[in-house]
Design a protein around this motif. Structure first.
Motif, mmCIF file in Angstrom:
data_model
loop_
_atom_site.group_PDB
_atom_site.id
_atom_site.type_symbol
_atom_site.label_atom_id
_atom_site.label_comp_id
_atom_site.label_asym_id
_atom_site.label_seq_id
_atom_site.Cartn_x
_atom_site.Cartn_y
_atom_site.Cartn_z
ATOM 1 N N ARG A 41 0.824 -1.206 0.000
ATOM 2 C CA ARG A 41 0.000 0.000 0.000
ATOM 3 C C ARG A 41 0.859 1.258 0.000
ATOM 4 N N TYR A 42 1.928 1.226 0.788
ATOM 5 C CA TYR A 42 2.834 2.374 0.786
ATOM 6 C C TYR A 42 3.491 2.544 -0.576
ATOM 7 N N GLU A 43 3.834 1.440 -1.228
ATOM 8 C CA GLU A 43 4.437 1.511 -2.555
ATOM 9 C C GLU A 43 3.461 2.117 -3.562
ATOM 10 N N LEU A 44 2.178 1.775 -3.427
ATOM 11 C CA LEU A 44 1.176 2.262 -4.372
ATOM 12 C C LEU A 44 0.941 3.766 -4.246
ATOM 13 N N ILE A 45 0.980 4.294 -3.021
ATOM 14 C CA ILE A 45 0.708 5.733 -2.847
ATOM 15 C C ILE A 45 1.970 6.580 -2.901
ATOM 16 N N GLY A 46 3.142 5.938 -2.801
ATOM 17 C CA GLY A 46 4.390 6.682 -2.781
ATOM 18 C C GLY A 46 4.908 6.793 -1.366
ATOM 19 N N ARG A 47 4.443 7.800 -0.623
ATOM 20 C CA ARG A 47 4.798 7.928 0.793
ATOM 21 C C ARG A 47 3.769 8.821 1.460
ATOM 22 N N SER A 48 3.419 8.486 2.693
ATOM 23 C CA SER A 48 2.438 9.280 3.422
ATOM 24 C C SER A 48 3.061 10.592 3.900
ATOM 25 N N PRO A 49 2.374 11.728 3.689
ATOM 26 C CA PRO A 49 2.900 13.021 4.142
ATOM 27 C C PRO A 49 2.433 13.404 5.535
ATOM 28 N N LEU A 50 1.872 12.455 6.296
ATOM 29 C CA LEU A 50 1.218 12.804 7.559
ATOM 30 C C LEU A 50 2.162 13.475 8.555
ATOM 31 N N ASN A 51 3.390 12.983 8.681
ATOM 32 C CA ASN A 51 4.312 13.582 9.650
ATOM 33 C C ASN A 51 4.612 15.038 9.317
ATOM 34 N N GLU A 52 4.850 15.307 8.043
ATOM 35 C CA GLU A 52 5.154 16.676 7.631
ATOM 36 C C GLU A 52 3.950 17.592 7.832
ATOM 37 N N ILE A 53 2.756 17.076 7.544
ATOM 38 C CA ILE A 53 1.543 17.878 7.714
ATOM 39 C C ILE A 53 1.318 18.182 9.194
ATOM 40 N N THR A 54 1.500 17.180 10.052
ATOM 41 C CA THR A 54 1.313 17.405 11.490
ATOM 42 C C THR A 54 2.303 18.433 12.014
ATOM 43 N N TYR A 55 3.550 18.358 11.551
ATOM 44 C CA TYR A 55 4.553 19.335 11.978
ATOM 45 C C TYR A 55 4.143 20.737 11.529
ATOM 46 N N ALA A 56 3.659 20.843 10.287
ATOM 47 C CA ALA A 56 3.212 22.141 9.788
ATOM 48 C C ALA A 56 2.027 22.662 10.594
ATOM 49 N N GLN A 57 1.122 21.763 10.963
ATOM 50 C CA GLN A 57 -0.011 22.169 11.801
ATOM 51 C C GLN A 57 0.473 22.723 13.138
ATOM 52 N N ALA A 58 1.442 22.063 13.740
ATOM 53 C CA ALA A 58 1.961 22.514 15.037
ATOM 54 C C ALA A 58 2.621 23.878 14.917
ATOM 55 N N VAL A 59 3.433 24.055 13.890
ATOM 56 C CA VAL A 59 4.127 25.334 13.700
ATOM 57 C C VAL A 59 3.122 26.456 13.451
ATOM 58 N N ARG A 60 2.157 26.206 12.601
ATOM 59 C CA ARG A 60 1.184 27.253 12.262
ATOM 60 C C ARG A 60 0.217 27.521 13.413
ATOM 61 N N LEU A 61 -0.125 26.474 14.175
ATOM 62 C CA LEU A 61 -0.981 26.685 15.338
ATOM 63 C C LEU A 61 -0.253 27.537 16.376
ATOM 64 N N GLU A 62 1.010 27.250 16.594
ATOM 65 C CA GLU A 62 1.786 28.054 17.545
ATOM 66 C C GLU A 62 1.841 29.510 17.088
ATOM 67 N N ALA A 63 2.063 29.723 15.796
ATOM 68 C CA ALA A 63 2.113 31.090 15.276
ATOM 69 C C ALA A 63 0.769 31.792 15.430
ATOM 70 N N ALA A 64 -0.319 31.058 15.178
ATOM 71 C CA ALA A 64 -1.652 31.654 15.290
ATOM 72 C C ALA A 64 -1.968 32.018 16.730
ATOM 73 N N LEU A 65 -1.582 31.165 17.669
ATOM 74 C CA LEU A 65 -1.817 31.455 19.083
ATOM 75 C C LEU A 65 -1.002 32.663 19.529
ATOM 76 N N ASN A 66 0.236 32.727 19.099
ATOM 77 C CA ASN A 66 1.092 33.845 19.505
ATOM 78 C C ASN A 66 0.685 35.156 18.847
ATOM 79 N N ALA A 67 -0.045 35.054 17.740
ATOM 80 C CA ALA A 67 -0.517 36.273 17.082
ATOM 81 C C ALA A 67 -1.724 36.871 17.794
ATOM 82 N N THR A 68 -2.400 36.074 18.613
ATOM 83 C CA THR A 68 -3.615 36.551 19.271
ATOM 84 C C THR A 68 -3.473 36.690 20.779
#
Length: 317
Positions: A41-68
């Protein structure tokens, strides 16, 4: 403000898949057949981007909280240099791979955290999802001697911003349809064992999300379906998305729009279950299948996370 953002996790390399799968199976190594199936299944889709997306969510959430939040929550003891850390810090940990939730809790304790809000990047509560993440946090805290207090966001399935974000993405598919009035709109989520869903809370939340989106867009034909059922002999809630597509073809539908409301982020189970398997089923049935884009780390989703986390943090006061 301290936040622990949690997600499922995914391996980075093929060599890590077996250890990852073993962790999912609570320490029981997968059979050769099951391991080969997941590797395929991993070969068929290439590679899951979940880790990178979660990291981006954390970085952007922190920035959004600090902006408010107030910029200077505490007096500065000395010159901070070129970068001033805001009053909010977002940590992230995953259920089945590095950084594990246990590792994130350890880092929080080492940083001297005294209070924190925990949230899973999943809008709907079930004993097989949100509850298990919370159990891992509590176990880690217990092992460390309870160094800080944790409160949790349990769900946000009917948050107006979340509903609007989903509706926006479903709406993007309307102009692609030959006849939106005659299309079927399916909203999917991860199936769980029937024994873990007896109270109906999880199914009810999924259906409420779907209904709110349908009402906002005026959709005539909509339903819920399930995906990613586990490979166990016990019954899991259904119908499976592929079974529902079979029904749709029998009902005379020609076009179907699928929205994975239970999965904010793109990952293996979105790419394989919907973009590969469901699309193959639809092609065999003569159906045109469209999938709406995921929320990922988009600003409208980050704003939802910022709002629900801020509301939970306010309860400390």
């Amino acid at each position: 403000m301290n936040v622990l953002l949690m997600a499922y996790g995914t391996p980075y390399r093929r060599s890590e898949i077996e250890a990852y799968y073993t962790d999912i199976r609570r320490g029981r190594p997968p059979t050769k057949e099951l391991l080969e199936e997941l590797e395929e299944r991993y070969e068929l889709i290439g590679r899951s981007p979940l880790n990178e997306i979660t990291y981006a969510q954390a970085v952007r959430l922190e920035a959004a909280l600090n902006a408010t939040l107030p910029l200077f929550a505490q007096p500065l003891g000395s010159s901070p240099g070129a970068r001033v850390r805001g009053p909010a810090r977002v940590y992230h940990g995953t259920k089945h791979w590095h950084p594990f939730i246990k590792e994130a809790v350890q880092a929080m304790a080492e940083d001297g955290v005294k209070r924190a809000v925990g949230i899973v990047a999943a809008p709907h509560y079930s004993s097989r999802s949100i509850a298990e993440y919370q159990e891992k946090v509590e176990q880690a805290l217990e092992e460390l001697g309870r160094p800080f207090e944790m409160r949790y966001v349990e769900d946000y399935y009917d948050h107006p911003g979340y509903v609007q974000a989903i509706a926006t993405r479903v709406g993007e598919q309307l102009w692609r349809l030959a006849d939106p009035e005659q299309a079927l709109f399916l909203f999917t989520a991860h199936s769980i064992p029937e024994r873990a869903a007896q109270d109906g809370r999880y199914q009810g939340q999924i259906r409420t999300t779907a209904e709110l989106v349908a009402q906002r867009l005026g959709l005539r034909n909509w339903d819920t379906a399930w995906q990613s059922a586990g490979r166990t002999p016990e019954p899991w809630i259904g119908p499976d998305i592929n079974e529902r597509l079979e029904q749709a073809a029998g009902q005379g539908y020609k076009e179907v729009v699928v929205t994975a409301v239970g999965f904010p982020s793109d990952h293996l189970e979105v790419y394989y279950d919907l973009d590969y398997e469901a699309h193959n089923t639809a092609r065999r049935l003569g159906l045109r299948l469209l999938r709406t884009r995921s929320l990922n780390a988009d600003p409208d989703y980050i704003e939802v996370l910022r709002d629900v986390v801020s509301r939970r943090w306010a309860e400390f006061r």
